[in-house]
Design a protein around this motif. Structure first.
Motif, mmCIF file in Angstrom:
data_model
loop_
_atom_site.group_PDB
_atom_site.id
_atom_site.type_symbol
_atom_site.label_atom_id
_atom_site.label_comp_id
_atom_site.label_asym_id
_atom_site.label_seq_id
_atom_site.Cartn_x
_atom_site.Cartn_y
_atom_site.Cartn_z
ATOM 1 N N HIS A 143 3.644 9.575 10.677
ATOM 2 C CA HIS A 143 3.896 8.545 9.668
ATOM 3 C C HIS A 143 2.761 8.335 8.673
ATOM 4 O O HIS A 143 2.945 7.617 7.696
ATOM 5 C CB HIS A 143 4.211 7.210 10.345
ATOM 6 C CG HIS A 143 5.439 7.268 11.182
ATOM 7 N ND1 HIS A 143 6.702 7.272 10.648
ATOM 8 C CD2 HIS A 143 5.611 7.345 12.524
ATOM 9 C CE1 HIS A 143 7.595 7.346 11.605
ATOM 10 N NE2 HIS A 143 6.958 7.392 12.768
ATOM 11 N N THR A 144 1.618 8.915 8.916
ATOM 12 C CA THR A 144 0.486 8.647 8.033
ATOM 13 C C THR A 144 -0.013 9.902 7.342
ATOM 14 O O THR A 144 -0.165 9.928 6.131
ATOM 15 C CB THR A 144 -0.663 7.989 8.811
ATOM 16 O OG1 THR A 144 -0.158 6.801 9.416
ATOM 17 C CG2 THR A 144 -1.812 7.612 7.894
ATOM 18 N N LEU A 145 -0.256 10.945 8.098
ATOM 19 C CA LEU A 145 -0.821 12.146 7.505
ATOM 20 C C LEU A 145 0.232 13.065 6.917
ATOM 21 O O LEU A 145 -0.067 13.883 6.072
ATOM 22 C CB LEU A 145 -1.645 12.909 8.547
ATOM 23 C CG LEU A 145 -2.879 12.174 9.055
ATOM 24 C CD1 LEU A 145 -3.570 13.004 10.119
ATOM 25 C CD2 LEU A 145 -3.823 11.841 7.928
ATOM 26 N N GLY A 146 1.462 12.948 7.355
ATOM 27 C CA GLY A 146 2.485 13.876 6.903
ATOM 28 C C GLY A 146 2.377 15.176 7.684
ATOM 29 O O GLY A 146 1.555 15.319 8.580
ATOM 30 N N GLU A 203 3.084 9.911 1.312
ATOM 31 C CA GLU A 203 3.373 8.657 0.627
ATOM 32 C C GLU A 203 2.640 7.525 1.341
ATOM 33 O O GLU A 203 2.483 7.575 2.561
ATOM 34 C CB GLU A 203 4.886 8.380 0.652
ATOM 35 C CG GLU A 203 5.691 9.385 -0.152
ATOM 36 C CD GLU A 203 5.346 9.356 -1.632
ATOM 37 O OE1 GLU A 203 5.214 8.249 -2.195
ATOM 38 O OE2 GLU A 203 5.192 10.435 -2.231
ATOM 39 N N PRO A 204 2.201 6.516 0.604
ATOM 40 C CA PRO A 204 1.581 5.365 1.271
ATOM 41 C C PRO A 204 2.553 4.775 2.282
ATOM 42 O O PRO A 204 3.770 4.876 2.114
ATOM 43 C CB PRO A 204 1.300 4.385 0.137
ATOM 44 C CG PRO A 204 1.236 5.238 -1.087
ATOM 45 C CD PRO A 204 2.198 6.379 -0.831
ATOM 46 N N PRO A 205 2.043 4.178 3.359
ATOM 47 C CA PRO A 205 2.912 3.644 4.409
ATOM 48 C C PRO A 205 3.845 2.570 3.849
ATOM 49 O O PRO A 205 3.477 1.784 3.001
ATOM 50 C CB PRO A 205 1.943 3.055 5.428
ATOM 51 C CG PRO A 205 0.650 2.910 4.709
ATOM 52 C CD PRO A 205 0.635 3.898 3.587
ATOM 53 N N ALA A 206 5.072 2.588 4.364
ATOM 54 C CA ALA A 206 6.081 1.609 3.923
ATOM 55 C C ALA A 206 5.999 0.332 4.695
ATOM 56 O O ALA A 206 5.521 0.217 5.731
ATOM 57 C CB ALA A 206 7.469 2.216 4.078
ATOM 58 N N GLN A 258 0.622 -1.728 15.144
ATOM 59 C CA GLN A 258 1.832 -2.483 15.461
ATOM 60 C C GLN A 258 2.904 -1.594 16.084
ATOM 61 O O GLN A 258 3.555 -1.990 17.053
ATOM 62 C CB GLN A 258 2.375 -3.152 14.202
ATOM 63 C CG GLN A 258 1.488 -4.274 13.710
ATOM 64 C CD GLN A 258 1.905 -4.811 12.357
ATOM 65 O OE1 GLN A 258 2.654 -4.186 11.614
ATOM 66 N NE2 GLN A 258 1.390 -5.992 12.024
ATOM 67 N N ARG A 259 3.092 -0.396 15.558
ATOM 68 C CA ARG A 259 4.128 0.508 16.074
ATOM 69 C C ARG A 259 3.828 0.983 17.485
ATOM 70 O O ARG A 259 4.745 1.227 18.263
ATOM 71 C CB ARG A 259 4.279 1.717 15.160
ATOM 72 C CG ARG A 259 4.975 1.436 13.868
ATOM 73 C CD ARG A 259 5.096 2.706 13.047
ATOM 74 N NE ARG A 259 5.700 2.437 11.768
ATOM 75 C CZ ARG A 259 5.352 3.024 10.643
ATOM 76 N NH1 ARG A 259 4.396 3.936 10.642
ATOM 77 N NH2 ARG A 259 5.952 2.719 9.522
ATOM 78 N N THR A 260 2.554 1.162 17.794
ATOM 79 C CA THR A 260 2.172 1.693 19.103
ATOM 80 C C THR A 260 1.779 0.605 20.095
ATOM 81 O O THR A 260 1.538 0.901 21.258
ATOM 82 C CB THR A 260 0.995 2.679 18.959
ATOM 83 O OG1 THR A 260 -0.117 2.006 18.363
ATOM 84 C CG2 THR A 260 1.397 3.895 18.128
#
Length: 108
Positions: free
Chosen positions: A94-97, A105-108, A54-56
């Motif tokens: 946003h996913t791997l850190g 942290e799990p995705p918000a 969705q973001r990309t």
């Protein structure tokens, strides 16, 4: 791009089901990779893939193909290089850190 299909046409429904079956394995592989690397559940891993999509503004199947190719150090032949770079950047941010040693942290 997939053409419009009528929900009332059985042939269109069969084509949709075939498309889903064709894309499912790579999505499952990408989910498995995120589950392994991050220690997430299948639901959390799928949510992360969906949010990257969705973001990309990249199809979920293509996001998954980039993740699998990156994780297996293979070349993605079906996804444009710019799209791959965009997905990988989103994955890193946003996913791997910033590091693999501490779970993100799990995705918000």
């Amino acid at each position: 791009m997939t053409s419009w299909r009528s929900p009332d046409n059985p042939a269109d429904e069969i084509d949709q089901l075939r498309d889903a079956l064709d894309t499912q394995p790579v999505i499952e592989q990408a989910k498995g990779m995120l589950m392994l690397v991050r220690g997430w559940t299948a639901t959390t891993a799928f949510d992360a893939l969906r949010k990257i999509s969705q973001r990309t503004n990249v199809k979920l199947h293509d996001v998954a193909a980039v993740v699998v190719a990156a994780g297996s150090r293979a070349e993605t032949t079906s996804v444009h290089a710019e799209t791959s770079a965009l997905v990988l950047e989103e994955l890193r941010q946003h996913t791997l850190g910033s590091a693999f040693d501490a779970p993100a942290e799990p995705p918000a």
